[in-house]
Design a protein around this motif. Structure first.
Motif, mmCIF file in Angstrom:
data_model
loop_
_atom_site.group_PDB
_atom_site.id
_atom_site.type_symbol
_atom_site.label_atom_id
_atom_site.label_comp_id
_atom_site.label_asym_id
_atom_site.label_seq_id
_atom_site.Cartn_x
_atom_site.Cartn_y
_atom_site.Cartn_z
ATOM 1 N N THR A 79 0.832 -1.198 0.000
ATOM 2 C CA THR A 79 0.000 0.000 0.000
ATOM 3 C C THR A 79 0.869 1.252 0.000
ATOM 4 O OG1 THR A 79 -0.080 0.111 2.402
ATOM 5 C CG2 THR A 79 -1.792 -1.218 1.312
ATOM 6 N N VAL A 142 -3.934 -7.617 3.096
ATOM 7 C CA VAL A 142 -5.135 -6.870 3.472
ATOM 8 C C VAL A 142 -6.254 -7.057 2.457
ATOM 9 C CG1 VAL A 142 -3.874 -5.177 4.832
ATOM 10 C CG2 VAL A 142 -4.197 -4.762 2.395
ATOM 11 N N ASP A 157 0.382 -4.999 3.640
ATOM 12 C CA ASP A 157 0.532 -3.799 4.483
ATOM 13 C C ASP A 157 1.977 -3.453 4.800
ATOM 14 O OD1 ASP A 157 1.220 -5.760 6.273
ATOM 15 O OD2 ASP A 157 -0.151 -5.110 7.867
#
Length: 489
Positions: A79, A142, A157
């Protein structure tokens, strides 16, 4: 009766709904998302706002084009928040950045349903990662299993940097300069003849002559060849790295068993190789499942005390421990017991037919030995079986098992040791001899012959010698199951 059936049906329906609700949470985690089947991986990543930073680096390294191709890939994309933790040195170095990005991509499609409980997967960086239904290395998944037309996308993550293999880590740590230096010294150049066009064999040197341009030099490492290629990503291992103090302590402990009186330099090299050869285990043992005894690739059993572990390092090909000491039994473990099998001679000199037999002893245990019967009287030089082995400069107790099911009376034979391959006369090369021993009828026990101490580490020729007319006027023979050398000092 009708009311009972209605109530039973309603209860059954409610139970089914409850069961489906329990299953839904797990199904949501492992479900394969297929709404993006008309998109490529790079398109799906570009359309995911939380992956915009990773998308930028895909473009910068050229992997955007890879993920637009028709081949199948799996991508574990960090991310935007995860990408904020990346070392600036990686982002500033094109080569390092390419390795970093490639470490999040693999060939083939891997869904979270595949690991059971985990998979070791080779990424495009050439490094291995551990994939579980919920994690990618230390990162949590995630959002998983976004299925596109050329692969699978998982969102994680944490970003995952490329891990070092055992050799790379050893080269980078400053805790073990001596082990590193010795293994580095074992690099050398060889000529690769695997694709060589053979022209002829030199009649004098006996060397094969190849057509020019069909062979080429390659760099090899003796440690990688003879012990374990700790730089390879193709196997998983536990690698032990000795601190400099521990390395010197190991040399001092075993140096006497690798003595070469003709060369102190060679003695030192042999000793150092003996230290480093017993530091690789073909299994990954984390500190939580570290057993009391580890068996190295060389067969030596060692012990790692947790209190001696200075540093633990996860590797792309396993795990490494930097330690201040290791434990093992020197004699009969580090310096092994030697078995010389009777049926495996290096050379023979006998006047009659040899017989290799597989039989059973009195306990119904199979054994294989070699016999030569009806030797009337040995000449000078004597009749013998010759065996070649490697010994340490240690003191050995010598045993044999020699089965006499040839005669109804005992016969004599002896064991002689020599550093030369020819059975010599005493005036030329003195032999260390165990002396003649009687081989009793149908005796299957080990017989102690005496003590022998080689002067140097290296090749030892062992001769099993028949009796002469002086020793015995009866017909003689040779028989041997094995000779055993047990180090005792």
């Amino acid at each position: 009766m009708i009311n009972f059936k209605i109530r039973y049906t309603l209860l059954l329906f409610a139970a089914c709904i409850s069961l489906q609700a329990c299953k839904k949470a797990w199904q949501d985690h492992t479900a394969i998302t297929i709404e993006a089947l008309n998109k490529t991986l790079i398109q799906q990543i570009n359309e995911t706002p939380d992956l915009s930073t990773f998308s930028t680096y895909l473009v910068k390294t050229g992997y955007d084009k890879v993920l637009a191709s028709s081949k199948s890939y799996t991508v574990w994309a960090p991310t935007n928040t995860a990408m904020q933790t990346i070392d600036a040195a990686i982002l500033a170095d094109t080569a390092k950045l390419r390795l970093f990005v490639a470490n999040h991509i693999s060939y083939q499609e891997y869904f979270t349903t595949a690991p059971n409980p985990s998979l070791v997967i080779r990424t495009l960086s050439g490094k291995n990662i551990i994939f579980t239904p919920a994690t990618f290395e230390e990162a949590k998944i995630v959002k998983g299993n976004v299925y596109v037309k050329n692969g699978v996308l998982h969102t994680i993550d944490q970003a995952s940097g490329t891990k070092q293999n055992a050799y790379e880590f050893m080269m980078s740590t400053g805790l073990s300069t001596k082990q590193r230096g010795f293994i580095q010294s074992l690099f050398h150049t060889e000529i690769d003849t695997s694709k060589g066009v053979k022209l002829y064999t030199d009649p004098i040197t006996k060397k094969t002559i190849y057509q020019a341009g069909t062979t080429f030099p390659v760099t090899k490492n003796t440690y990688f060849q003879r012990v374990s290629d700790i730089s390879s990503e193709d196997s998983l291992l536990t690698y032990i790295i000795l601190s400099d103090v521990a390395y010197d302590a190991e040399k001092a402990k075993i140096g006497r068993y690798y003595n070469l009186s003709t060369s102190a330099t060679k003695t030192d090299t042999l000793t150092q190789f003996a230290v480093v050869k017993d530091l690789v285990v073909n299994h990954v043992y984390t500190i939580d499942n570290l057993p009391d005894t580890l068996t190295t690739v060389s067969g030596v059993k060692i012990h790692l005390d947790r209190s001696a572990i200075i540093q633990t390092q996860k590797l792309s090909n396993g795990i490494a421990y930097v330690v201040s000491s290791i434990g093992y039994q020197i004699l009969q473990n580090k310096i092994p017991v030697i078995y010389i099998q009777g049926e495996l001679p290096d050379s023979v000199r006998v006047p009659s037919t040899l017989s290799i037999r597989t039989k059973k002893d009195l306990n119904d245990v199979k054994y294989t030995d070699m016999q030569s019967r009806s030797i009337t009287s040995s000449p000078d030089p004597l009749y013998y079986y010759r065996y070649k082995t490697t010994v340490n400069s240690a003191q050995y107790k010598v045993y044999w098992r020699a089965v006499n099911d040839i005669f109804t009376t005992s016969f004599n034979q002896k064991v002689d040791f020599s550093a030369t391959r020819y059975y010599p006369k005493a005036v030329e090369t003195p032999l260390a001899t165990m002396g003649y021993k009687a081989v009793a009828v149908s005796d299957y026990s080990e017989v102690y012959l005496g003590l022998y101490t080689p002067a140097n580490y290296g090749t030892l020729y062992t001769f099993l010698v028949s009796a002469t007319g002086v020793v015995s006027t009866a017909p003689s023979a040779l028989s041997l199951d094995y000779i055993k050398l047990v180090p005792v000092n």
